[in-house]
Structures are given as structure tokens and as C-alpha cells.
Design a protein around this motif. Structure first.
Motif, PDB file in Angstrom:
ATOM      1  N   THR A 122      53.982  66.505   6.891  1.00  0.00           N
ATOM      2  CA  THR A 122      53.648  66.431   5.460  1.00  0.00           C
ATOM      3  C   THR A 122      54.789  65.886   4.618  1.00  0.00           C
ATOM      4  N   ILE A 123      55.926  66.608   4.581  1.00  0.00           N
ATOM      5  CA  ILE A 123      56.967  66.317   3.606  1.00  0.00           C
ATOM      6  C   ILE A 123      57.555  64.928   3.808  1.00  0.00           C
TER       7      ILE A 123
ATOM      8  N   GLY B 299      49.257  53.968   1.603  1.00  0.00           N
ATOM      9  CA  GLY B 299      48.573  54.539   2.749  1.00  0.00           C
ATOM     10  C   GLY B 299      48.247  55.983   2.441  1.00  0.00           C
ATOM     11  N   SER B 300      47.835  56.695   3.419  1.00  0.00           N
ATOM     12  CA  SER B 300      47.451  58.084   3.169  1.00  0.00           C
ATOM     13  C   SER B 300      47.426  58.856   4.478  1.00  0.00           C
ATOM     14  N   SER B 301      47.478  60.150   4.343  1.00  0.00           N
ATOM     15  CA  SER B 301      47.262  61.069   5.451  1.00  0.00           C
ATOM     16  C   SER B 301      46.670  62.336   4.858  1.00  0.00           C
ATOM     17  N   VAL B 302      46.038  63.108   5.701  1.00  0.00           N
ATOM     18  CA  VAL B 302      45.389  64.325   5.209  1.00  0.00           C
ATOM     19  C   VAL B 302      46.421  65.278   4.619  1.00  0.00           C
ATOM     20  N   SER B 303      47.522  65.459   5.312  1.00  0.00           N
ATOM     21  CA  SER B 303      48.524  66.417   4.847  1.00  0.00           C
ATOM     22  C   SER B 303      49.180  65.960   3.552  1.00  0.00           C
ATOM     23  N   SER B 304      49.489  64.665   3.434  1.00  0.00           N
ATOM     24  CA  SER B 304      50.108  64.175   2.204  1.00  0.00           C
ATOM     25  C   SER B 304      49.119  64.219   1.041  1.00  0.00           C
ATOM     26  N   LEU B 305      47.842  63.997   1.300  1.00  0.00           N
ATOM     27  CA  LEU B 305      46.836  64.117   0.247  1.00  0.00           C
ATOM     28  C   LEU B 305      46.777  65.543  -0.291  1.00  0.00           C
ATOM     29  N   ILE B 306      46.824  66.515   0.596  1.00  0.00           N
ATOM     30  CA  ILE B 306      46.798  67.912   0.164  1.00  0.00           C
ATOM     31  C   ILE B 306      48.031  68.228  -0.673  1.00  0.00           C
ATOM     32  N   ALA B 307      49.204  67.747  -0.224  1.00  0.00           N
ATOM     33  CA  ALA B 307      50.430  67.995  -0.983  1.00  0.00           C
ATOM     34  C   ALA B 307      50.387  67.333  -2.348  1.00  0.00           C
ATOM     35  N   LEU B 308      49.750  66.173  -2.442  1.00  0.00           N
ATOM     36  CA  LEU B 308      49.693  65.433  -3.698  1.00  0.00           C
ATOM     37  C   LEU B 308      48.727  66.061  -4.696  1.00  0.00           C
ATOM     38  N   ARG B 309      47.580  66.513  -4.239  1.00  0.00           N
ATOM     39  CA  ARG B 309      46.522  66.961  -5.144  1.00  0.00           C
ATOM     40  C   ARG B 309      46.419  68.470  -5.300  1.00  0.00           C
ATOM     41  N   TYR B 310      47.155  69.232  -4.524  1.00  0.00           N
ATOM     42  CA  TYR B 310      46.960  70.685  -4.549  1.00  0.00           C
ATOM     43  C   TYR B 310      47.319  71.297  -5.905  1.00  0.00           C
ATOM     44  N   GLY B 311      48.428  70.850  -6.500  1.00  0.00           N
ATOM     45  CA  GLY B 311      48.892  71.475  -7.739  1.00  0.00           C
ATOM     46  C   GLY B 311      47.956  71.293  -8.907  1.00  0.00           C
TER      47      GLY B 311
END
Length: 340
Positions: A264-265, A286-298
Motif C-alpha cells: 500500500t504505502i 495507475g491504480s491498485s486496490v490497496s492504494s485506492l483504499i488509502a486514497l479514498r478512505y478518509g
């Protein structure tokens, strides 16, 4: 009334079946068995609870998206128009790039340590490789963003301009001028390719440790037999060590892939996250599932949060499947089974 069997002089008495051997476990054996069994049950229970928690939290989003969740490339949960096809593609591409670099590096390092390194230095090399696994992800991310990226961008541009006709290697953006130095900073930075290389260095220690252990257990007898038949050092490695350690190579590669898919990080710091279908590994974004979660979670609202949990559930299931497959391959690897 039973009669004794007479044995002629000079002959051995008839053989009698030996009683089966039995062992009585000591107190330490009982404690060890119970502790390990309890630990295994706890680990499986935690995994089941994590999966159940993700499934419950993702139920609202999955009930709306249904099968489109696996085929939709856009991520607009507030408009009930979302899916993981785009981010899942990016996740797989990052993992494949990482494995493409990590497997040769880990295999060569493991072979050098187990077969070529001086005995007095083997422990030092093993310690240094293991220490790489303890480096925090944020350090790899900073290193990749501020140093590695500048070194890799010219190579990425060279490969893309000469082999861009191949799938995933081209550039699909307006305003790109082939051969332009300005395009390096606007098109080829923060790409899937750079993120994959950073992740490759992160998973290499795990893969190397497993491969090294498999190589070091190659039978001494078969090693000496290869030398007795006139084999060279490399010939012995090719005919004995590598076939024996094939399970370790495959299992280590798959375990590394599972680790790469969930990073993720470092990916979040290096990659310009674009939650859409972007298959070109050299192109910015680009994108990944983990980075998407980190980006949109807050900033996620209730339904958007449920969609993120659904994405996390998909990543959880995919990673678990890969890890279980790798564990099965490693467990089925047997001493000398495929050497020849």
C-alpha cells in the motif's frame, strides 16, 4: 493343554512378531502440542473473522453493484457506478512487474549465498538480506520517488518508444512527442513500472529466504554423485540444486506475488493513483486496490466506505488464494524427487 514346540538342535527358534513400538508423550510434548494446535486454530479463526467482517461491511455495495462490481472500470460509488476491473488490473500489473524483477534477483542471490559465497560470509549475507525485509514501506516509497524514478524514466521512455506496439508498453496520451526530453517528466513518471520495481525490492528478501532454504537442503549424495560423474559446479547446480529447489522457487515467487499485490504505502507514494482502467505500465498514472483504499478512505461516506470494503474483500480473497497455493506447492516439494 498347550505343548511346547520342539526345536531341533542347531536350528534357530522360529521368528516371532515383534510387539509394536509405542511412545509415551512427556509433559513437555503435551504442552507443545496443545500450544501449537491452539495457535493454529486462533490464526484460522482470525482469518475467518477478518473475511466475515469484510463481507458484512461490503454487503450494501455488493447488493447494488452485483456482478458489475467485477467488470466495471470506473469508481464512482456515490453515483452507484463502480467496480474493481480497473484497479484490479493495475494491482495485477504491479505484481507482475515486481515478480519479473524479483524472481531473477532472488534466485541469483539465493544461489550465490548457498553455493558460491565463502562459509565465513554466508551468515553475514543472510543477515543483510533479512534486514531488507525489516525496512519500513515508507522508506522504500521515499527511495523510489526521489531516487529510483529519475534513474528509471529514461529506460522506460526508451523501451516504450521502441516496443510501444506491444500490449501494455505503449503510451496513450495526447500531447506526447516521441523522443522529447520534456515528455519524460510529464508522461513516464509515477508509473506502474516504477511502482512495480519498488515493490520488487520489497518482496525479494522473502523470496530469497525461501529459495535459499530449498537450495541448501539439496542432498549431499546427489551433489557428490554429480561431481563424480564429471559435472562442473554449474552443471551440478543445474541438474541437482535447481530441480530439487523448484518447489521453493515456485512457492517463493507466489508468496512474493501475494505480498506485492497487497503493498500500500510504497505504491501510494510512488504511483499517481488514477482509479480507472490504465493498462500501459510506462505511462503516468495507475491504480491498485490497496492504494485506492488509502486514497479514498478518509473522505468516504457510508456507501462509499462499503464499496471500499468490497474492494478490500476482493483483494483479501485473491491474496489468500495465492498464498494457499504457494504453501501447497512448497509442502509438496520432496527431497530429490525431481533431480536427475
Amino acid at each position: 493343554m498347550s505343548t511346547a514346540v520342539e526345536v531341533p538342535p542347531g536350528t534357530a527358534p522360529p521368528a516371532r512378531p515383534r510387539r509394536s513400538l509405542t511412545s509415551r508423550p512427556t509433559g513437555a510434548d503435551i504442552v507443545f502440542h496443545r500450544v501449537t494446535s491452539t495457535s493454529a486454530i486462533i490464526v484460522l479463526g482470525i482469518m475467518l473473522l477478518v473475511g466475515s467482517f469484510l463481507a458484512l461491511r461490503a454487503a450494501d455495495a455488493l447488493s447494488v453493484a452485483k456482478l458489475d462490481f467485477l467488470t466495471e472500470t470506473k469508481w464512482e460509488p456515490d453515483a452507484h457506478h463502480f467496480g474493481i476491473a480497473g484497479v484490479l488490473t493495475g494491482t495485477v500489473l504491479i505484481g507482475l512487474v515486481a515478480i519479473l524483477f524479483a524472481v531473477p534477483l532472488a534466485t541469483a542471490t539465493a544461489l550465490y549465498i548457498s553455493e558460491y559465497a565463502p562459509a565465513r560470509l554466508q551468515r553475514t549475507f543472510i543477515t543483510l538480506i533479512d534486514l531488507m525485509a525489516a525496512v519500513p514501506s515508507v522508506v522504500y516509497g521515499l527511495w523510489g520517488f526521489f531516487f529510483l524514478q529519475n534513474q528509471v524514466v529514461p529506460l522506460a521512455q526508451w523501451i516504450s518508444e521502441r516496443f510501444g506496439w506491444l500490449p501494455f508498453l505503449g503510451i496513450d496520451t495526447e500531447g506526447y512527442v516521441k523522443g522529447s526530453a520534456t515528455s519524460q517528466n510529464t508522461v513516464f513518471t509515477s508509473s506502474t513500472f516504477i511502482a512495480g520495481i519498488v515493490v520488487a525490492f520489497m518482496v525479494t528478501p522473502i523470496m530469497c529466504a525461501l529459495m535459499r532454504e530449498a537450495f541448501s537442503q539439496a542432498p549431499i549424495g546427489e551433489r557428490e554423485g554429480a561431481y563424480a560423474l564429471g559435472s562442473t559446479k554449474w552443471g551440478m547446480i543445474r541438474t541437482v540444486v535447481l530441480p530439487f529447489g523448484k518447489g521453493g522457487i515456485i512457492g517463493g515467487s507466489m508468496l512474493g506475488l501475494g505480498r506485492a499485490l497487497g503493498e500500500t504505502i510504497a505504491v501510494y507514494m510512488v504511483l499517481s493513483v488514477v482509479p480507472a482502467f490504465q493498462p500501459n505500465i510506462f505511462q503516468n498514472g495507475g491504480s491498485s486496490v490497496s492504494s485506492l483504499i488509502a486514497l479514498r478512505y478518509g473522505e468516504a461516506q457510508e456507501f462509499s466506505l462499503s464499496a471500499l470494503f468490497a474492494a478490500g474483500l476482493a483483494l483479501f480473497l485473491m491474496t489468500m488464494a495465492i498464498n494457499f497455493t504457494a504453501s501447497t506447492i512448497v509442502a509438496r516439494s520432496r527431497s530429490g524427487a525431481e533431480s536427475g
